[in-house]
Design a protein around this motif. Structure first.
Motif, PDB file in Angstrom:
ATOM      1  N   UNK A 177      36.109   0.119  16.268  1.00 29.72           N
ATOM      2  CA  UNK A 177      36.152  -1.158  15.889  1.00 29.72           C
ATOM      3  C   UNK A 177      35.769  -1.379  14.214  1.00 29.72           C
ATOM      4  N   UNK A 178      36.646  -2.156  13.687  1.00 31.15           N
ATOM      5  CA  UNK A 178      36.632  -2.391  12.314  1.00 31.15           C
ATOM      6  C   UNK A 178      35.731  -3.557  12.060  1.00 31.15           C
ATOM      7  N   UNK A 179      35.740  -4.613  12.790  1.00 30.67           N
ATOM      8  CA  UNK A 179      35.225  -5.912  12.557  1.00 30.67           C
ATOM      9  C   UNK A 179      34.786  -6.769  13.861  1.00 30.67           C
ATOM     10  N   UNK A 180      33.950  -7.653  13.813  1.00 26.01           N
ATOM     11  CA  UNK A 180      33.980  -8.669  14.574  1.00 26.01           C
ATOM     12  C   UNK A 180      34.060 -10.167  13.868  1.00 26.01           C
ATOM     13  N   UNK A 181      34.892 -10.831  14.601  1.00 27.89           N
ATOM     14  CA  UNK A 181      35.146 -12.090  13.903  1.00 27.89           C
ATOM     15  C   UNK A 181      34.752 -13.081  14.872  1.00 27.89           C
ATOM     16  N   UNK A 182      33.968 -14.148  14.504  1.00 28.26           N
ATOM     17  CA  UNK A 182      33.237 -15.183  15.246  1.00 28.26           C
ATOM     18  C   UNK A 182      33.494 -16.673  14.385  1.00 28.26           C
ATOM     19  N   UNK A 183      33.724 -17.660  15.078  1.00 27.39           N
ATOM     20  CA  UNK A 183      33.448 -18.975  14.617  1.00 27.39           C
ATOM     21  C   UNK A 183      32.094 -19.431  15.227  1.00 27.39           C
ATOM     22  N   UNK A 184      31.283 -19.892  13.966  1.00 23.31           N
ATOM     23  CA  UNK A 184      29.874 -20.317  14.576  1.00 23.31           C
ATOM     24  C   UNK A 184      30.032 -21.645  15.133  1.00 23.31           C
ATOM     25  N   UNK A 185      30.920 -22.271  15.225  1.00 28.29           N
ATOM     26  CA  UNK A 185      31.095 -23.433  15.846  1.00 28.29           C
ATOM     27  C   UNK A 185      32.509 -23.295  16.449  1.00 28.29           C
ATOM     28  N   UNK A 186      32.784 -23.056  17.743  1.00 27.79           N
ATOM     29  CA  UNK A 186      34.158 -23.022  18.501  1.00 27.79           C
ATOM     30  C   UNK A 186      34.523 -24.406  18.510  1.00 27.79           C
ATOM     31  N   UNK A 187      35.251 -24.834  17.577  1.00 30.13           N
ATOM     32  CA  UNK A 187      35.985 -26.381  17.670  1.00 30.13           C
ATOM     33  C   UNK A 187      36.934 -26.744  18.669  1.00 30.13           C
ATOM     34  N   UNK A 188      38.002 -25.818  18.618  1.00 34.98           N
ATOM     35  CA  UNK A 188      39.139 -26.053  19.559  1.00 34.98           C
ATOM     36  C   UNK A 188      38.306 -25.838  21.041  1.00 34.98           C
ATOM     37  N   UNK A 189      37.553 -25.033  21.375  1.00 37.08           N
ATOM     38  CA  UNK A 189      36.919 -24.988  22.488  1.00 37.08           C
ATOM     39  C   UNK A 189      36.128 -25.754  22.935  1.00 37.08           C
ATOM     40  N   UNK A 190      35.804 -26.868  22.193  1.00 31.82           N
ATOM     41  CA  UNK A 190      35.022 -27.976  22.457  1.00 31.82           C
ATOM     42  C   UNK A 190      33.795 -27.965  21.889  1.00 31.82           C
ATOM     43  N   UNK A 191      33.605 -27.698  20.500  1.00 31.11           N
ATOM     44  CA  UNK A 191      32.530 -27.499  19.490  1.00 31.11           C
ATOM     45  C   UNK A 191      31.349 -27.039  20.256  1.00 31.11           C
ATOM     46  N   UNK A 192      31.716 -25.783  20.724  1.00 27.64           N
ATOM     47  CA  UNK A 192      30.547 -24.616  21.230  1.00 27.64           C
ATOM     48  C   UNK A 192      29.853 -24.163  19.956  1.00 27.64           C
ATOM     49  N   UNK A 193      28.566 -24.322  19.963  1.00 25.35           N
ATOM     50  CA  UNK A 193      27.685 -23.774  18.863  1.00 25.35           C
ATOM     51  C   UNK A 193      26.957 -22.386  19.330  1.00 25.35           C
ATOM     52  N   UNK A 194      26.963 -21.534  18.257  1.00 21.31           N
ATOM     53  CA  UNK A 194      26.629 -20.261  18.347  1.00 21.31           C
ATOM     54  C   UNK A 194      24.881 -20.504  18.109  1.00 21.31           C
ATOM     55  N   UNK A 195      24.309 -19.887  18.971  1.00 23.98           N
ATOM     56  CA  UNK A 195      22.763 -19.881  18.966  1.00 23.98           C
ATOM     57  C   UNK A 195      22.216 -19.114  17.614  1.00 23.98           C
ATOM     58  N   UNK A 196      21.357 -19.719  17.031  1.00 18.50           N
ATOM     59  CA  UNK A 196      20.876 -19.052  15.641  1.00 18.50           C
ATOM     60  C   UNK A 196      20.205 -17.619  16.107  1.00 18.50           C
ATOM     61  N   UNK A 197      19.500 -17.665  17.067  1.00 14.95           N
ATOM     62  CA  UNK A 197      18.941 -16.062  17.386  1.00 14.95           C
ATOM     63  C   UNK A 197      20.088 -15.118  17.471  1.00 14.95           C
ATOM     64  N   UNK A 198      21.356 -15.459  18.315  1.00 16.16           N
ATOM     65  CA  UNK A 198      22.172 -14.686  18.438  1.00 16.16           C
ATOM     66  C   UNK A 198      23.095 -14.372  17.390  1.00 16.16           C
ATOM     67  N   UNK A 199      23.127 -15.318  16.418  1.00 12.35           N
ATOM     68  CA  UNK A 199      23.821 -15.084  15.006  1.00 12.35           C
ATOM     69  C   UNK A 199      23.006 -13.991  14.409  1.00 12.35           C
ATOM     70  N   UNK A 200      21.789 -14.166  14.259  1.00 16.96           N
ATOM     71  CA  UNK A 200      20.849 -12.989  13.726  1.00 16.96           C
ATOM     72  C   UNK A 200      21.069 -11.679  14.201  1.00 16.96           C
ATOM     73  N   UNK A 201      21.166 -11.700  15.592  1.00 17.44           N
ATOM     74  CA  UNK A 201      21.071 -10.228  16.307  1.00 17.44           C
ATOM     75  C   UNK A 201      22.646  -9.789  15.809  1.00 17.44           C
TER      76      UNK A 201
END
Length: 389
Positions: A177-201
């Protein structure tokens, strides 16, 4: 109507042919006006045809269009400097689309992996994510069914984690694995929002495992979420970030940003005919300077609160599931799969239509101009109420 008889089929478009736009409004060939809550899919950060963009285009077009990517030009340098000034990043690559920026981020991660991680090349992304329409970015995306359209798909993107499930990320990260790629808000999926605790982890995990954290802010960056960048809401610093859509305010412009220690391309590794062209860079600089002002962003947050409260009222009145979002990227969740019918009903309202987006059968997505007024928000809510009825 046979308006698309000369166009390659890529989507089902409604009949109206738009000829003019100003601010939050579009006008079709028949003179009908539409209040636009799609705005080119969150592209028109300052609304349709803002004077600021017209002036920047006119001034730069009269001076220099494109000397080529092998030479410096002043708008390229100025926009790169402004973006690093606003962010935690040190280096910028300018290009034309979100898919191109994301593909550049993957190239950077793989180049870094080949130099620093013994050939690590895989990119972990997330279920239901959307990173663009190139072959590689379709493979990186977690959109259901995309792996079956153009087989065989590019390799290196097979591991998909689940948003807000740090255990699934831990299991997906491996020695290659070289990288993890994330949308902090998944717009196309329906505005799914990453939880702050999850993003910190996630930030801590990628640091521990020595893999890059790539924030795809193609849709969320440049004011859309009420701040210059969405990751500011999470108090984390990604290693790499991509921008597009709102950075150009309606013109094709995107950017890949990284911290100095990941600036590992060698001459010839990356490029493109239009990368950093002064015409688009001049527009981007004007847009970024306008949007990323404290007063402007404070107004975006105020407008977002007004829109959210109005949508919550519609939820109660119509017995809907709920509303969610960050800033002026919001979703209305319906109790059944009639989102497409609501979109059609809203567009067909007379004398004024309303433009909405339905990325999921039971969900409406709203992406108004960041300049939308309080009166226009109230009118949009009134029209949305009629369409729901």
């Amino acid at each position: 109507m046979n308006a698309d008889r000369n166009l390659i089929t890529i989507t089902s478009r409604p009949d109206p042919v738009f000829v003019e736009g100003q601010g939050s409004w579009l006008v079709d060939e028949d003179g009908k006006r539409y209040l636009d809550l799609v705005q080119g899919w969150a592209v028109n950060s300052l609304g349709h045809s803002p004077a600021l963009i017209a002036e920047a285009l006119q001034a730069q077009a009269a001076r220099l269009l494109n000397p080529g990517p092998a030479y410096y030009n002043r708008p390229m340098l100025d926009l790169a400097a402004r973006l690093t000034e606003l962010s935690c990043f040190d280096r910028v690559f300018l290009c034309s689309s979100g898919a191109e920026a994301n593909e550049g981020a993957v190239k950077l991660a793989r180049r870094w992996g080949s130099k620093r991680r013994g050939g690590a090349h895989e990119v972990v992304s997330f279920e239901h994510s959307f990173h663009g329409r190139t072959m590689a970015m379709m493979s990186a995306s977690g959109k259901p069914g995309w792996s079956e359209i153009y087989p065989p798909m590019p390799a290196g993107f097979s591991k998909k984690a689940r948003l807000n499930d740090i255990g699934s990320v831990e299991r997906a990260i491996g020695p290659d694995t070289a990288a993890v790629m994330i949308e902090l808000v998944q717009g196309e999926a329906g505005v799914n929002i990453a939880d702050p605790g999850f993003v910190r982890e996630l930030s801590a995990l990628t640091t521990e495992r020595q893999v890059l954290l790539i924030a795809d802010e193609v849709q969320t960056g440049i004011g859309r979420c009420g701040h210059a960048f969405a990751h500011e809401l999470y108090d984390v610093e990604p290693d790499v970030m991509t921008l597009a859509k709102g950075i150009g305010g309606g013109v094709p412009l995107a950017a890949l940003l990284c911290k100095e220690r990941f600036n590992c391309f060698e001459p010839g590794d990356q490029g493109g005919t239009y990368c950093g062209n002064p015409l688009m860079a001049a527009v981007g600089l004007a847009v970024v300077n306008e949007v990323c002002r404290d007063g402007f962003l404070a107004t975006v947050r105020q407008r977002a609160q007004r829109l959210a409260e109005g949508m919550q009222s519609l939820v109660r009145e119509h017995g809907l599931i709920g509303e969610r979002g960050v800033g002026l990227l919001r979703a209305l969740v319906l109790p059944d799969d009639r989102a497409a019918q609501v979109v059609e009903a809203a567009r067909g309202l007379e004398p004024t239509g309303l433009l909405l987006n339905a990325p999921r059968p039971n969900l409406l997505r709203l992406m108004p101009a960041l300049t939308i007024s309080e009166a226009e928000i109230d009118e949009a809510l009134r029209l949305l109420d009629l369409a729901l009825r």
